[in-house]
Design a protein around this motif. Structure first.
Motif, PDB file in Angstrom:
ATOM      1  N   HIS A  72     -37.922   4.342   9.770  1.00  0.00           N
ATOM      2  CA  HIS A  72     -36.507   4.596  10.044  1.00  0.00           C
ATOM      3  C   HIS A  72     -36.067   5.831   9.271  1.00  0.00           C
ATOM      4  N   ALA A  73     -35.312   6.683   9.956  1.00  0.00           N
ATOM      5  CA  ALA A  73     -34.729   7.860   9.319  1.00  0.00           C
ATOM      6  C   ALA A  73     -33.264   7.917   9.700  1.00  0.00           C
ATOM      7  N   GLN A  74     -32.435   8.242   8.739  1.00  0.00           N
ATOM      8  CA  GLN A  74     -31.023   8.462   9.013  1.00  0.00           C
ATOM      9  C   GLN A  74     -30.527   9.544   8.081  1.00  0.00           C
ATOM     10  N   ASN A  75     -29.270   9.865   8.155  1.00  0.00           N
ATOM     11  CA  ASN A  75     -28.709  11.026   7.484  1.00  0.00           C
ATOM     12  C   ASN A  75     -29.161  11.143   6.026  1.00  0.00           C
ATOM     13  N   GLY A  76     -30.136  12.027   5.795  1.00  0.00           N
ATOM     14  CA  GLY A  76     -30.564  12.354   4.444  1.00  0.00           C
ATOM     15  C   GLY A  76     -31.601  11.453   3.818  1.00  0.00           C
ATOM     16  N   ARG A  77     -32.117  10.459   4.551  1.00  0.00           N
ATOM     17  CA  ARG A  77     -33.113   9.563   3.943  1.00  0.00           C
ATOM     18  C   ARG A  77     -34.060   9.011   5.002  1.00  0.00           C
ATOM     19  N   ILE A  78     -35.197   8.477   4.531  1.00  0.00           N
ATOM     20  CA  ILE A  78     -36.233   7.956   5.422  1.00  0.00           C
ATOM     21  C   ILE A  78     -36.992   6.852   4.698  1.00  0.00           C
ATOM     22  N   ARG A  79     -37.587   5.921   5.461  1.00  0.00           N
ATOM     23  CA  ARG A  79     -38.358   4.832   4.847  1.00  0.00           C
ATOM     24  C   ARG A  79     -39.316   4.214   5.853  1.00  0.00           C
ATOM     25  N   PHE A  80     -40.299   3.491   5.317  1.00  0.00           N
ATOM     26  CA  PHE A  80     -41.120   2.618   6.149  1.00  0.00           C
ATOM     27  C   PHE A  80     -40.294   1.359   6.398  1.00  0.00           C
ATOM     28  N   TYR A  81     -39.997   1.071   7.655  1.00  0.00           N
ATOM     29  CA  TYR A  81     -39.195  -0.106   7.986  1.00  0.00           C
ATOM     30  C   TYR A  81     -40.082  -1.319   8.207  1.00  0.00           C
ATOM     31  N   LYS A  82     -41.207  -1.124   8.908  1.00  0.00           N
ATOM     32  CA  LYS A  82     -42.110  -2.236   9.206  1.00  0.00           C
ATOM     33  C   LYS A  82     -43.534  -1.730   9.196  1.00  0.00           C
ATOM     34  N   SER A  83     -44.419  -2.537   8.679  1.00  0.00           N
ATOM     35  CA  SER A  83     -45.840  -2.249   8.738  1.00  0.00           C
ATOM     36  C   SER A  83     -46.572  -3.581   8.721  1.00  0.00           C
ATOM     37  N   ASP A  84     -47.612  -3.687   9.515  1.00  0.00           N
ATOM     38  CA  ASP A  84     -48.348  -4.950   9.515  1.00  0.00           C
ATOM     39  C   ASP A  84     -49.540  -4.919   8.554  1.00  0.00           C
ATOM     40  N   CYS A  85     -49.471  -4.039   7.550  1.00  0.00           N
ATOM     41  CA  CYS A  85     -50.499  -4.023   6.510  1.00  0.00           C
ATOM     42  C   CYS A  85     -50.325  -5.255   5.617  1.00  0.00           C
ATOM     43  N   PRO A  86     -51.370  -5.651   4.912  1.00  0.00           N
ATOM     44  CA  PRO A  86     -51.319  -6.926   4.183  1.00  0.00           C
ATOM     45  C   PRO A  86     -50.331  -6.988   3.014  1.00  0.00           C
ATOM     46  N   ASP A  87     -50.198  -5.938   2.235  1.00  0.00           N
ATOM     47  CA  ASP A  87     -49.392  -6.045   1.013  1.00  0.00           C
ATOM     48  C   ASP A  87     -47.955  -5.540   1.148  1.00  0.00           C
ATOM     49  N   LYS A  88     -47.645  -4.757   2.153  1.00  0.00           N
ATOM     50  CA  LYS A  88     -46.290  -4.261   2.453  1.00  0.00           C
ATOM     51  C   LYS A  88     -45.656  -3.449   1.313  1.00  0.00           C
ATOM     52  N   VAL A  89     -46.474  -2.794   0.489  1.00  0.00           N
ATOM     53  CA  VAL A  89     -45.945  -1.964  -0.591  1.00  0.00           C
ATOM     54  C   VAL A  89     -45.128  -0.811  -0.017  1.00  0.00           C
ATOM     55  N   CYS A  90     -45.565  -0.263   1.099  1.00  0.00           N
ATOM     56  CA  CYS A  90     -44.846   0.856   1.710  1.00  0.00           C
ATOM     57  C   CYS A  90     -43.443   0.444   2.139  1.00  0.00           C
ATOM     58  N   VAL A  91     -43.301  -0.741   2.699  1.00  0.00           N
ATOM     59  CA  VAL A  91     -41.994  -1.230   3.145  1.00  0.00           C
ATOM     60  C   VAL A  91     -41.102  -1.520   1.937  1.00  0.00           C
ATOM     61  N   GLU A  92     -41.682  -2.089   0.902  1.00  0.00           N
ATOM     62  CA  GLU A  92     -40.917  -2.452  -0.289  1.00  0.00           C
ATOM     63  C   GLU A  92     -40.519  -1.238  -1.127  1.00  0.00           C
ATOM     64  N   SER A  93     -41.131  -0.085  -0.877  1.00  0.00           N
ATOM     65  CA  SER A  93     -40.767   1.104  -1.652  1.00  0.00           C
ATOM     66  C   SER A  93     -39.369   1.610  -1.308  1.00  0.00           C
ATOM     67  N   GLY A  94     -38.844   1.246  -0.138  1.00  0.00           N
ATOM     68  CA  GLY A  94     -37.467   1.552   0.217  1.00  0.00           C
ATOM     69  C   GLY A  94     -37.254   2.980   0.665  1.00  0.00           C
ATOM     70  N   TRP A  95     -35.984   3.400   0.620  1.00  0.00           N
ATOM     71  CA  TRP A  95     -35.573   4.717   1.102  1.00  0.00           C
ATOM     72  C   TRP A  95     -35.990   5.798   0.122  1.00  0.00           C
ATOM     73  N   ILE A  96     -36.389   6.943   0.648  1.00  0.00           N
ATOM     74  CA  ILE A  96     -36.584   8.147  -0.164  1.00  0.00           C
ATOM     75  C   ILE A  96     -35.643   9.215   0.385  1.00  0.00           C
TER      76      ILE A  96
END
Length: 132
Positions: A72-96
């Motif tokens: 997901h990307a929106q005004n000025g920020r982006i993040r991993f919204y969903k991933s079917d990887c086992p540990d979901k660290v990318c999703v939990e890292s939040g917006w950058i």
């Protein structure tokens, strides 16, 4: 009390600190005309570039066609919204949202990095770091 020489030294030190602070401020924070670009790479190949400062609404980027990874990307920020990887660290890292920040999904080898339009956008050919 202070002597004339002490006052001159303290004034010179204060002036150096003030000029240095102003210089650092303008060097670090004077990028108002520099728009942020989120570069999405997999295996060091650019998949997509998103000019996140220009977005007025949520943009959803689906990778691999079957919703394995959604960004997901929106005004000025982006993040991993969903991933079917086992540990979901990318999703939990939040917006950058700041230049230089990165989010990584290791199982899918996907990197999201925010750069500026004034930067030379990383083509992957240059050396980031050298270790011995």
């Amino acid at each position: 009390m202070f002597k004339k020489g002490d006052i001159i030294i303290y004034t010179a030190i204060l002036a150096i600190i003030l000029v240095s602070s102003i210089g650092v401020y303008y060097y670090r924070f004077d990028d108002k005309n520099d728009k942020k670009v989120a570069i999405i790479k997999q295996d060091n190949v650019v998949i997509e570039k998103v000019f996140i400062d220009d977005l007025n609404e949520l943009k959803e980027i689906k990778l691999f066609g079957n919703d394995d990874v959604i960004i997901h990307a929106q005004n000025g920020r982006i993040r991993f919204y969903k991933s079917d990887c086992p540990d979901k660290v990318c999703v939990e890292s939040g917006w950058i949202s700041k230049k230089g920040e990165m989010a990584v999904c290791l199982p899918y080898r996907i990197i999201i990095k925010i750069e500026g339009t004034g930067d030379e956008l990383n083509t992957g050919d240059e050396v980031d770091i050298i270790t011995h």
